[in-house]
Design a protein around this motif. Structure first.
Motif, short mmCIF file in Angstrom:
data_model
loop_
_atom_site.label_atom_id
_atom_site.label_comp_id
_atom_site.label_asym_id
_atom_site.label_seq_id
_atom_site.Cartn_x
_atom_site.Cartn_y
_atom_site.Cartn_z
N VAL A 37 -11.80 -43.03 18.27
CA VAL A 37 -11.53 -42.78 16.85
C VAL A 37 -10.05 -43.07 16.58
CG1 VAL A 37 -11.56 -41.06 15.00
CG2 VAL A 37 -13.30 -40.98 16.79
N SER A 38 -9.78 -44.04 15.71
CA SER A 38 -8.41 -44.38 15.36
C SER A 38 -7.85 -43.29 14.45
CB SER A 38 -8.38 -45.72 14.62
OG SER A 38 -7.10 -45.93 14.09
N LEU A 39 -6.64 -42.86 14.72
CA LEU A 39 -6.02 -41.80 13.92
C LEU A 39 -5.00 -42.35 12.93
CD1 LEU A 39 -5.58 -39.09 16.70
CD2 LEU A 39 -7.47 -39.39 15.10
N THR A 40 -5.11 -43.64 12.62
CA THR A 40 -4.24 -44.27 11.64
C THR A 40 -4.43 -43.58 10.29
OG1 THR A 40 -4.53 -46.35 12.79
CG2 THR A 40 -3.61 -46.47 10.59
N GLY A 41 -3.33 -43.34 9.60
CA GLY A 41 -3.42 -42.69 8.30
C GLY A 41 -3.07 -41.21 8.35
N LEU A 42 -3.00 -40.67 9.57
CA LEU A 42 -2.60 -39.27 9.72
C LEU A 42 -1.13 -39.23 10.12
CD1 LEU A 42 -5.62 -37.81 11.75
CD2 LEU A 42 -5.29 -37.83 9.28
N SER A 43 -0.49 -38.11 9.85
CA SER A 43 0.92 -37.97 10.23
C SER A 43 1.03 -37.87 11.75
CB SER A 43 1.51 -36.70 9.60
OG SER A 43 0.97 -35.55 10.23
N ALA A 44 2.23 -38.05 12.27
CA ALA A 44 2.46 -37.98 13.71
C ALA A 44 2.06 -36.61 14.24
CB ALA A 44 3.92 -38.27 14.03
N ARG A 45 2.35 -35.57 13.49
CA ARG A 45 2.01 -34.20 13.90
C ARG A 45 0.49 -34.02 13.96
NH1 ARG A 45 1.34 -30.20 16.31
NH2 ARG A 45 1.68 -28.07 15.61
N GLN A 46 -0.20 -34.55 12.96
CA GLN A 46 -1.67 -34.45 12.93
C GLN A 46 -2.27 -35.24 14.09
OE1 GLN A 46 -2.19 -35.89 8.89
NE2 GLN A 46 -2.88 -33.89 8.21
N GLN A 47 -1.69 -36.41 14.39
CA GLN A 47 -2.20 -37.22 15.49
C GLN A 47 -2.07 -36.49 16.82
OE1 GLN A 47 -0.37 -41.09 15.47
NE2 GLN A 47 -1.37 -41.69 13.57
N GLN A 48 -0.95 -35.82 17.03
CA GLN A 48 -0.76 -35.07 18.28
C GLN A 48 -1.75 -33.92 18.38
OE1 GLN A 48 1.06 -36.00 20.90
NE2 GLN A 48 1.46 -37.82 19.67
N ALA A 49 -1.98 -33.24 17.26
CA ALA A 49 -2.93 -32.12 17.24
C ALA A 49 -4.34 -32.62 17.55
CB ALA A 49 -2.89 -31.43 15.88
N LYS A 87 -7.87 -37.06 3.38
CA LYS A 87 -8.00 -36.71 1.97
C LYS A 87 -7.10 -35.53 1.58
CE LYS A 87 -12.74 -38.34 1.35
NZ LYS A 87 -14.12 -37.93 1.10
N GLY A 88 -6.40 -34.95 2.57
CA GLY A 88 -5.45 -33.89 2.26
C GLY A 88 -5.81 -32.50 2.74
N THR A 89 -6.96 -32.36 3.39
CA THR A 89 -7.37 -31.06 3.91
C THR A 89 -6.52 -30.70 5.13
OG1 THR A 89 -9.63 -31.62 3.26
CG2 THR A 89 -9.39 -29.74 4.72
N SER A 90 -6.22 -29.43 5.30
CA SER A 90 -5.43 -29.01 6.45
C SER A 90 -6.25 -29.15 7.74
CB SER A 90 -5.00 -27.54 6.30
OG SER A 90 -6.11 -26.68 6.45
N LEU A 124 -14.45 -35.55 15.62
CA LEU A 124 -13.10 -36.06 15.36
C LEU A 124 -13.09 -37.02 14.17
CD1 LEU A 124 -11.98 -36.70 19.04
CD2 LEU A 124 -11.37 -34.76 17.58
N ARG A 125 -14.10 -37.88 14.09
CA ARG A 125 -14.20 -38.84 12.98
C ARG A 125 -14.32 -38.09 11.65
NH1 ARG A 125 -17.06 -42.13 15.76
NH2 ARG A 125 -19.03 -41.03 15.43
N ASP A 126 -15.14 -37.05 11.62
CA ASP A 126 -15.32 -36.26 10.40
C ASP A 126 -14.03 -35.53 10.03
OD1 ASP A 126 -17.47 -35.34 8.45
OD2 ASP A 126 -16.63 -33.41 9.09
N MET A 127 -13.35 -34.98 11.03
CA MET A 127 -12.09 -34.29 10.77
C MET A 127 -11.04 -35.24 10.22
SD MET A 127 -11.12 -31.49 13.63
CE MET A 127 -9.59 -31.07 12.82
N LYS A 128 -10.95 -36.45 10.81
CA LYS A 128 -9.97 -37.44 10.37
C LYS A 128 -10.20 -37.79 8.90
CE LYS A 128 -8.32 -41.95 10.27
NZ LYS A 128 -8.71 -43.31 10.11
N LYS A 129 -11.47 -37.98 8.53
CA LYS A 129 -11.83 -38.32 7.15
C LYS A 129 -11.36 -37.22 6.21
CE LYS A 129 -15.93 -37.45 5.77
NZ LYS A 129 -17.38 -37.35 5.65
N ARG A 130 -11.58 -35.98 6.58
CA ARG A 130 -11.20 -34.84 5.74
C ARG A 130 -9.68 -34.69 5.66
NH1 ARG A 130 -15.82 -31.68 4.88
NH2 ARG A 130 -17.55 -32.25 6.21
N MET A 131 -8.99 -34.86 6.79
CA MET A 131 -7.54 -34.71 6.81
C MET A 131 -6.84 -35.83 6.04
SD MET A 131 -7.14 -33.37 10.73
CE MET A 131 -5.40 -33.55 10.85
#
Length: 64
Positions: free
Chosen positions: A13-25, A47-50, A38-45
């Motif tokens: 799952v590519s984490l492109t589009g998330l912040s560096a902090r989100q990628q590490q988490a 869009k701005g979800t924590s 992970l794919r579902d979480m990435k999609k939600r994050m």
């Protein structure tokens, strides 16, 4: 100044589009969860979800 984010993949799952902090988490989080989760979480994050809210929603939607 915006920091450059390096493309990180966790379980395919590519984490492109998330912040560096989100990628590490997500990298740490991936040890305990499926690619589908992970794919579902990435999609939600993206869009701005924590992280925590995205995790709870993904657990309900797709499971572990």
């Amino acid at each position: 100044m915006a920091s450059k984010t390096k493309t990180i993949k966790v379980k395919g799952v590519s984490l492109t589009g998330l912040s560096a902090r989100q990628q590490q988490a997500m990298k740490k989080h991936g040890k305990h969860h499926t690619a589908k989760h992970l794919r579902d979480m990435k999609k939600r994050m993206a869009k701005g979800t924590s992280f925590t809210a995205a995790h709870k929603q993904s657990q309900k939607a797709v499971g572990r």
